[in-house]
Design an enzyme around this catalytic site. Sequence first.
Site, mmCIF file in Angstrom:
data_model
loop_
_atom_site.group_PDB
_atom_site.id
_atom_site.type_symbol
_atom_site.label_atom_id
_atom_site.label_comp_id
_atom_site.label_asym_id
_atom_site.label_seq_id
_atom_site.Cartn_x
_atom_site.Cartn_y
_atom_site.Cartn_z
ATOM 1 N N THR A 154 36.509 -21.396 10.756
ATOM 2 C CA THR A 154 37.512 -20.546 10.120
ATOM 3 C C THR A 154 38.353 -21.401 9.174
ATOM 4 O OG1 THR A 154 37.616 -18.961 11.908
ATOM 5 C CG2 THR A 154 39.652 -19.307 10.723
ATOM 6 N N GLY A 183 39.001 -10.868 16.235
ATOM 7 C CA GLY A 183 39.496 -12.116 16.820
ATOM 8 C C GLY A 183 40.997 -12.257 16.639
ATOM 9 N N ASP A 184 41.470 -13.482 16.789
ATOM 10 C CA ASP A 184 42.906 -13.764 16.669
ATOM 11 C C ASP A 184 43.385 -13.739 15.222
ATOM 12 O OD1 ASP A 184 41.186 -16.185 16.503
ATOM 13 O OD2 ASP A 184 43.071 -17.079 15.806
ATOM 14 N N GLY A 204 39.683 -21.462 16.381
ATOM 15 C CA GLY A 204 39.033 -21.673 17.678
ATOM 16 C C GLY A 204 38.605 -20.344 18.268
ATOM 17 N N GLY A 206 39.054 -16.996 19.465
ATOM 18 C CA GLY A 206 40.127 -16.020 19.301
ATOM 19 C C GLY A 206 40.590 -15.397 20.605
HETATM 20 N N1 ASP Z 1 39.493 -17.906 15.591
HETATM 21 C C1 ASP Z 1 38.334 -17.319 14.988
HETATM 22 C C2 ASP Z 1 37.953 -16.085 15.767
HETATM 23 O O1 ASP Z 1 37.963 -16.117 16.982
HETATM 24 C C3 ASP Z 1 37.155 -18.239 14.920
HETATM 25 C C4 ASP Z 1 37.429 -19.634 14.435
HETATM 26 O O2 ASP Z 1 38.563 -20.051 14.325
HETATM 27 O O3 ASP Z 1 36.461 -20.334 14.126
HETATM 28 O O4 ASP Z 1 37.591 -15.120 15.153
#
Ligand code: ASP
Length: 281
Positions: A154, A183-184, A204, A206
């Site tokens: 991300t 996700g987050d 990371g 989410g």
């Molecule tokens: N945080 C993102 C999600 O969970 C993924 C990432 O940060 O790579 O959608």
Amino acid sequence: MRAIIVHGGAGDAKRTEEIPERVDFVKKVANYGFDLLKSGLNAVEVAVRVVKMLEDHPLFDAGRGSYLNEEGFVEMDAGIMDGSTLSIGAVAGIKRLKNPIELARLVMEKSHHNILIGDGAEKFALENGLEFVPPYYFYTDRIIKIFEGTYGDTVGAVVLDGNKIVSAVSTGGTPKKHVGRVGDSPIVGSGFYANSEFGAVSTGIGEDIMKVILSFRISLYYPNYSISDAVKKCIDDLSGINGHGGLIALDKNGNIGYSFNTKGMFFAYMKDGQDTVVGGF
Ligand code: ASP
């Protein structure tokens, strides 16, 4: 004081051959963003432009390089927050847009809402003349090869232009996610947050990040702790629930914070009086 910190994901970087290019690119993006700040652009403009640059690069899990979901198509999320007004714009489940961060900005600046999803979000993009792309735009050789990939690419940026702090994030989410999974990243407080004191962006898993409201969590510790220590404490808390991810932040004085409990995280920052600093794997 002007400052910028950008990241290109936290994770375990299985594809080690990609690491040098990704580190170089994140550095290039931080330098580009800082040049824009020096040219007088405001933090919203700079944050959107740097995130767009990362979305257009196929090596990051956002825009063109977004991971595919379980059915083999992209569903992208993005968010932006202007710390000076607490204005928020976020989008989720975007399938056909080139740059979801542009749509998040439009939601923040031109709608009466904070979050738009799916077809409704794309309708708003169409009404406002954003660029759409066909599905094959996302089917790069790399993404097809790593359909069984790992998490962690991300992109995000936090920018201080001397007046205000802006946080921006964009993602394709996690590989092979369930259709409809959010996700987050488009969730204010979890994936991104900014106020007049600090701004932050998370990356990371989410599902883990939401449990500790990672970006807003800094306010539990800052300003009693420096932004750097506050960010570390937030990642300790994430580890405490067996969560995985990384966090970048800066405060109103241009102090920087970053931390991760994954094997690595791609990030770079730059501020008045200091050359670019790059971190990675
Ligand atoms: N945080 C993102 C999600 O969970 C993924 C990432 O940060 O790579 O959608």
